[in-house]
Write a protein that holds these residues in place. Structure first.
Motif, PDB file in Angstrom:
ATOM      1  N   THR A  23      13.558  98.722  45.589  1.00 23.30           N
ATOM      2  CA  THR A  23      13.488  97.287  45.321  1.00 23.30           C
ATOM      3  C   THR A  23      12.721  96.616  46.458  1.00 23.30           C
ATOM      4  N   LEU A  24      11.838  95.708  46.096  1.00 22.44           N
ATOM      5  CA  LEU A  24      11.122  94.929  47.110  1.00 22.44           C
ATOM      6  C   LEU A  24      12.061  93.891  47.703  1.00 22.44           C
ATOM      7  N   LEU A  25      12.072  93.785  49.015  1.00 24.58           N
ATOM      8  CA  LEU A  25      12.779  92.705  49.679  1.00 24.58           C
ATOM      9  C   LEU A  25      11.830  91.507  49.762  1.00 24.58           C
ATOM     10  N   ASP A  26      12.331  90.361  50.182  1.00 27.42           N
ATOM     11  CA  ASP A  26      11.526  89.132  50.138  1.00 27.42           C
ATOM     12  C   ASP A  26      10.159  89.276  50.798  1.00 27.42           C
ATOM     13  N   LYS A  27      10.129  89.802  52.014  1.00 30.01           N
ATOM     14  CA  LYS A  27       8.818  89.874  52.687  1.00 30.01           C
ATOM     15  C   LYS A  27       7.921  90.934  52.054  1.00 30.01           C
ATOM     16  N   GLY A  28       8.493  91.983  51.492  1.00 28.92           N
ATOM     17  CA  GLY A  28       7.694  92.977  50.766  1.00 28.92           C
ATOM     18  C   GLY A  28       7.145  92.407  49.477  1.00 28.92           C
ATOM     19  N   ARG A  29       7.973  91.644  48.762  1.00 29.85           N
ATOM     20  CA  ARG A  29       7.541  91.006  47.520  1.00 29.85           C
ATOM     21  C   ARG A  29       6.420  90.001  47.792  1.00 29.85           C
ATOM     22  N   GLU A  30       6.536  89.250  48.857  1.00 31.58           N
ATOM     23  CA  GLU A  30       5.510  88.258  49.207  1.00 31.58           C
ATOM     24  C   GLU A  30       4.151  88.923  49.406  1.00 31.58           C
ATOM     25  N   ILE A  31       4.130  90.010  50.137  1.00 32.30           N
ATOM     26  CA  ILE A  31       2.878  90.737  50.372  1.00 32.30           C
ATOM     27  C   ILE A  31       2.371  91.341  49.072  1.00 32.30           C
ATOM     28  N   ALA A  32       3.254  91.972  48.317  1.00 34.54           N
ATOM     29  CA  ALA A  32       2.864  92.620  47.057  1.00 34.54           C
ATOM     30  C   ALA A  32       2.256  91.612  46.088  1.00 34.54           C
ATOM     31  N   GLU A  33       2.884  90.456  45.961  1.00 32.13           N
ATOM     32  CA  GLU A  33       2.375  89.439  45.038  1.00 32.13           C
ATOM     33  C   GLU A  33       1.033  88.883  45.496  1.00 32.13           C
ATOM     34  N   LYS A  34       0.854  88.732  46.794  1.00 30.33           N
ATOM     35  CA  LYS A  34      -0.427  88.254  47.335  1.00 30.33           C
ATOM     36  C   LYS A  34      -1.533  89.253  47.024  1.00 30.33           C
ATOM     37  N   ILE A  35      -1.273  90.528  47.278  1.00 26.25           N
ATOM     38  CA  ILE A  35      -2.279  91.561  47.045  1.00 26.25           C
ATOM     39  C   ILE A  35      -2.561  91.699  45.554  1.00 26.25           C
ATOM     40  N   TYR A  36      -1.528  91.648  44.730  1.00 26.80           N
ATOM     41  CA  TYR A  36      -1.698  91.769  43.279  1.00 26.80           C
ATOM     42  C   TYR A  36      -2.503  90.593  42.719  1.00 26.80           C
ATOM     43  N   GLU A  37      -2.224  89.400  43.207  1.00 29.65           N
ATOM     44  CA  GLU A  37      -2.992  88.232  42.759  1.00 29.65           C
ATOM     45  C   GLU A  37      -4.469  88.397  43.116  1.00 29.65           C
ATOM     46  N   GLN A  71      -0.576  97.676  57.450  1.00 27.57           N
ATOM     47  CA  GLN A  71      -1.755  98.462  57.115  1.00 27.57           C
ATOM     48  C   GLN A  71      -2.081  98.371  55.631  1.00 27.57           C
ATOM     49  N   GLU A  72      -3.340  98.621  55.323  1.00 30.04           N
ATOM     50  CA  GLU A  72      -3.817  98.593  53.948  1.00 30.04           C
ATOM     51  C   GLU A  72      -3.018  99.539  53.056  1.00 30.04           C
ATOM     52  N   SER A  73      -2.703 100.721  53.556  1.00 29.88           N
ATOM     53  CA  SER A  73      -1.942 101.677  52.739  1.00 29.88           C
ATOM     54  C   SER A  73      -0.563 101.117  52.394  1.00 29.88           C
ATOM     55  N   ALA A  74       0.078 100.440  53.334  1.00 27.73           N
ATOM     56  CA  ALA A  74       1.385  99.833  53.066  1.00 27.73           C
ATOM     57  C   ALA A  74       1.248  98.732  52.018  1.00 27.73           C
ATOM     58  N   GLU A  75       0.183  97.953  52.105  1.00 29.66           N
ATOM     59  CA  GLU A  75      -0.066  96.921  51.087  1.00 29.66           C
ATOM     60  C   GLU A  75      -0.228  97.562  49.713  1.00 29.66           C
ATOM     61  N   ASN A  76      -0.934  98.683  49.647  1.00 30.46           N
ATOM     62  CA  ASN A  76      -1.119  99.380  48.370  1.00 30.46           C
ATOM     63  C   ASN A  76       0.209  99.877  47.808  1.00 30.46           C
ATOM     64  N   TYR A  77       1.054 100.417  48.675  1.00 28.90           N
ATOM     65  CA  TYR A  77       2.368 100.881  48.217  1.00 28.90           C
ATOM     66  C   TYR A  77       3.198  99.707  47.690  1.00 28.90           C
ATOM     67  N   LEU A  78       3.203  98.603  48.407  1.00 27.14           N
ATOM     68  CA  LEU A  78       3.979  97.434  47.966  1.00 27.14           C
ATOM     69  C   LEU A  78       3.457  96.902  46.636  1.00 27.14           C
ATOM     70  N   GLU A  79       2.144  96.822  46.495  1.00 25.10           N
ATOM     71  CA  GLU A  79       1.548  96.366  45.239  1.00 25.10           C
ATOM     72  C   GLU A  79       1.920  97.320  44.096  1.00 25.10           C
ATOM     73  N   THR A  80       1.874  98.603  44.357  1.00 19.21           N
ATOM     74  CA  THR A  80       2.219  99.594  43.336  1.00 19.21           C
ATOM     75  C   THR A  80       3.678  99.457  42.919  1.00 19.21           C
ATOM     76  N   ILE A  81       4.564  99.238  43.865  1.00 24.47           N
ATOM     77  CA  ILE A  81       5.979  99.033  43.536  1.00 24.47           C
ATOM     78  C   ILE A  81       6.131  97.828  42.622  1.00 24.47           C
ATOM     79  N   LEU A  82       5.443  96.738  42.936  1.00 28.36           N
ATOM     80  CA  LEU A  82       5.506  95.526  42.115  1.00 28.36           C
ATOM     81  C   LEU A  82       5.021  95.798  40.692  1.00 28.36           C
ATOM     82  N   VAL A  83       3.880  96.440  40.573  1.00 30.01           N
ATOM     83  CA  VAL A  83       3.293  96.716  39.255  1.00 30.01           C
ATOM     84  C   VAL A  83       4.191  97.663  38.450  1.00 30.01           C
ATOM     85  N   LEU A  84       4.697  98.709  39.087  1.00 28.81           N
ATOM     86  CA  LEU A  84       5.561  99.651  38.379  1.00 28.81           C
ATOM     87  C   LEU A  84       6.867  99.005  37.950  1.00 28.81           C
ATOM     88  N   LYS A  85       7.395  98.124  38.779  1.00 30.39           N
ATOM     89  CA  LYS A  85       8.630  97.405  38.429  1.00 30.39           C
ATOM     90  C   LYS A  85       8.394  96.537  37.197  1.00 30.39           C
TER      91      LYS A  85
END
Length: 121
Positions: free
Chosen positions: A62-76, A4-18
């Protein structure tokens, strides 16, 4: 699997905050997104269950591999779209808000074509 979009937002936020702070806890996410701590708790449980993140005993996320992949895609997508919208005259605040909505619905094909076309100009 589409999340879901909300999950993508959370993952992106974790990446940015990290990147910004070096560490991430639920309270950091709540403060950054302006949501309640219970909402973040539910989201983190779902992301843990989906194996997108892990949380240690001290509550550090901490983002796991599949979480990091989504977060980086959304952040890009977010940064590219924000920069592009700003470059064509959209107010930076509006550009960031619009990019946040567009980043979740744009197809990989369209985003790839935009990047290719706009980076060659």
């Amino acid at each position: 699997m589409k999340i879901q979009e909300s999950a993508e937002n959370y993952l992106e936020t974790i990446l940015v905050l990290k990147k910004k702070n070096g560490v991430v806890r639920s309270i950091d996410i709540a403060n950054d997104l302006g949501v309640s701590k219970p909402s973040v708790s539910v989201a983190m449980k779902n992301l843990r269950n989906g194996e997108y993140i892990e949380m240690d005993k001290e509550g550090y996320i901490t983002l796991l591999d599949k979480g990091r992949e989504i977060a980086e895609k959304i952040y890009e997508r977010h940064t590219f779209l924000t920069d592009w919208l700003t470059s064509i005259g959209v107010d930076p605040t509006v550009a960031a808000e619009d990019a946040c909505r567009i980043e979740h619905v744009i197809s990989a094909e369209t985003f790839s074509a935009m990047k290719k076309t706009l980076k060659t100009k």
